[in-house]
Design an enzyme around this catalytic site. Structure first.
Site, PDB file in Angstrom:
ATOM      1  N   GLY A   8       0.816  -1.202   0.000  1.00  0.00           N
ATOM      2  CA  GLY A   8       0.000   0.000   0.000  1.00  0.00           C
ATOM      3  C   GLY A   8       0.850   1.252   0.000  1.00  0.00           C
ATOM      4  N   GLY A   9       0.308   2.318   0.561  1.00  0.00           N
ATOM      5  CA  GLY A   9       0.968   3.613   0.532  1.00  0.00           C
ATOM      6  C   GLY A   9       2.080   3.742   1.560  1.00  0.00           C
ATOM      7  N   THR A  12       1.027   4.859   5.198  1.00  0.00           N
ATOM      8  CA  THR A  12       0.522   3.748   6.009  1.00  0.00           C
ATOM      9  C   THR A  12       1.662   2.825   6.423  1.00  0.00           C
ATOM     10  OG1 THR A  12      -1.571   3.849   4.806  1.00  0.00           O
ATOM     11  CG2 THR A  12      -1.142   1.857   6.082  1.00  0.00           C
ATOM     12  N   GLY A  13       2.616   2.612   5.528  1.00  0.00           N
ATOM     13  CA  GLY A  13       3.769   1.790   5.853  1.00  0.00           C
ATOM     14  C   GLY A  13       4.535   2.325   7.051  1.00  0.00           C
ATOM     15  N   GLU A  30       5.596  -3.421   0.768  1.00  0.00           N
ATOM     16  CA  GLU A  30       5.683  -3.065  -0.656  1.00  0.00           C
ATOM     17  C   GLU A  30       4.877  -1.801  -0.811  1.00  0.00           C
ATOM     18  OE1 GLU A  30       4.936  -2.086  -3.996  1.00  0.00           O
ATOM     19  OE2 GLU A  30       3.696  -3.862  -4.357  1.00  0.00           O
ATOM     20  N   CYS A  64       1.490   0.596  -8.351  1.00  0.00           N
ATOM     21  CA  CYS A  64       2.624   1.043  -7.536  1.00  0.00           C
ATOM     22  C   CYS A  64       3.874   1.259  -8.377  1.00  0.00           C
ATOM     23  CB  CYS A  64       2.885   0.053  -6.417  1.00  0.00           C
ATOM     24  SG  CYS A  64       3.228  -1.636  -6.976  1.00  0.00           S
ATOM     25  N   GLU A 165       3.998  10.712  -5.136  1.00  0.00           N
ATOM     26  CA  GLU A 165       3.226   9.701  -5.861  1.00  0.00           C
ATOM     27  C   GLU A 165       1.779  10.187  -6.025  1.00  0.00           C
ATOM     28  OE1 GLU A 165       2.658   4.910  -5.881  1.00  0.00           O
ATOM     29  OE2 GLU A 165       2.476   5.914  -3.952  1.00  0.00           O
TER      30      GLU A 165
END
Length: 278
Positions: A8-9, A12-13, A30, A64, A165
């Site tokens: 994800g983003g 959030t990571g 990822e 992504c 992004e």
């Protein structure tokens, strides 16, 4: 739970990393990307043009590894960019369930507004809009989250549309004159997920790919995925790898086992040497 695997983003990571510090949870991530699609003047420009489109507009840019930065050799820009913009205007945008559709709607209205917001930022930053740049309202697009395929030229590395992004059908063009400059522009990002190089010179292509700080790379292609190969990125594009044996290793713990089939006293303690139990 022994492990957290997240796709994800990047924002959030970061939160997952922070939460995992409480009990030292194993984490693989990822995350996002701002991946370069590098086109040299000696490339097959017809092939490069279609892949430049495919890199960003496949999946309406909600990918992504999307090639959201077109890094183009300046000497061919004058003829490459008008052709790229003209072809991008003709992309069939519509219902993703229809066979004739080449690019579908964005996932939600909220995300569409976010992408449109970035387009307005690009205009305000002074980038040149080559095509698109708007929501599509005309039938059959009036009831969906459709954004026209968008390309910006005359960009600078410090622009938000170049650095952040967008996760939508928005491509930013950066021009270069030398191989070293192309590599520098390609690596001039907080991300490092993917990258493509287009050239007829295989040695140069491989040389550039080796210098890209990206985990997934292609020469004269963009986007093919092989389940046997590792998938993941450098820098803020994530931790660890998915797919292939590399992905399986992320779910394993390595154990060391030492066996002595002819046990001998270590001879470390003098007092133990006086013991005779056997």
């Amino acid at each position: 739970m022994d492990k957290i695997a997240f796709t994800g983003g990047t924002a959030t990571g970061r939160k997952i990393i922070a939460a995992a510090t409480g009990n030292i949870k194993k984490v693989t991530l990822e995350l996002g990307g701002k991946s370069p699609c590098i086109v040299f003047a000696d490339a097959d420009l017809d092939v490069a043009l279609e892949f430049a489109m495919f890199a960003i507009f496949a999946g309406q840019g909600e990918v992504c590894s999307a090639g959201s930065r077109l890094i183009l050799e300046r000497s061919v820009a004058e003829r490459f960019l008008p052709a790229l913009a003209a072809a991008s205007r003709k992309i069939t945008v519509g219902d993703g369930l229809l066979p004739e559709t080449e690019m579908g709607p964005l996932i939600t209205r909220e995300h569409m507004e976010r992408v449109l917001g970035y387009i307005e930022i690009g205009k305000a930053e002074g980038a040149q809009l080559l095509c698109g740049g708007h929501r599509m309202f005309d039938p059959p697009h009036s009831r969906g989250n459709f954004v026209a395929p968008t390309i910006f030229a005359e960009t600078r590395p410090d622009m938000r549309i170049v650095r952040e992004e967008i996760f939508g059908p928005v491509q930013c063009v950066q021009l270069f004159d030398t191989e070293d400059e192309a590599v520098r522009l390609a690596n001039g990002t907080d991300y490092g997920l993917a990258g493509g190089v287009f050239t007829r010179d295989g040695a140069k292509g491989l040389r550039v790919l080796k210098q890209l700080r990206a985990g997934i790379t292609w020469l004269n292609s963009y986007h093919p995925t092989f389940n046997e190969a590792p998938w993941g990125g450098y820098k803020q594009s994530g931790w660890g790898r998915e797919l292939g044996t590399y992905g399986l290793d992320e779910y394993l713990e390595t154990k060391q086992i030492n066996i002595s089939l002819s046990p001998q006293r270590p001879g470390w303690f003098r007092s133990a040497a006086e013991a005779h139990l056997s």
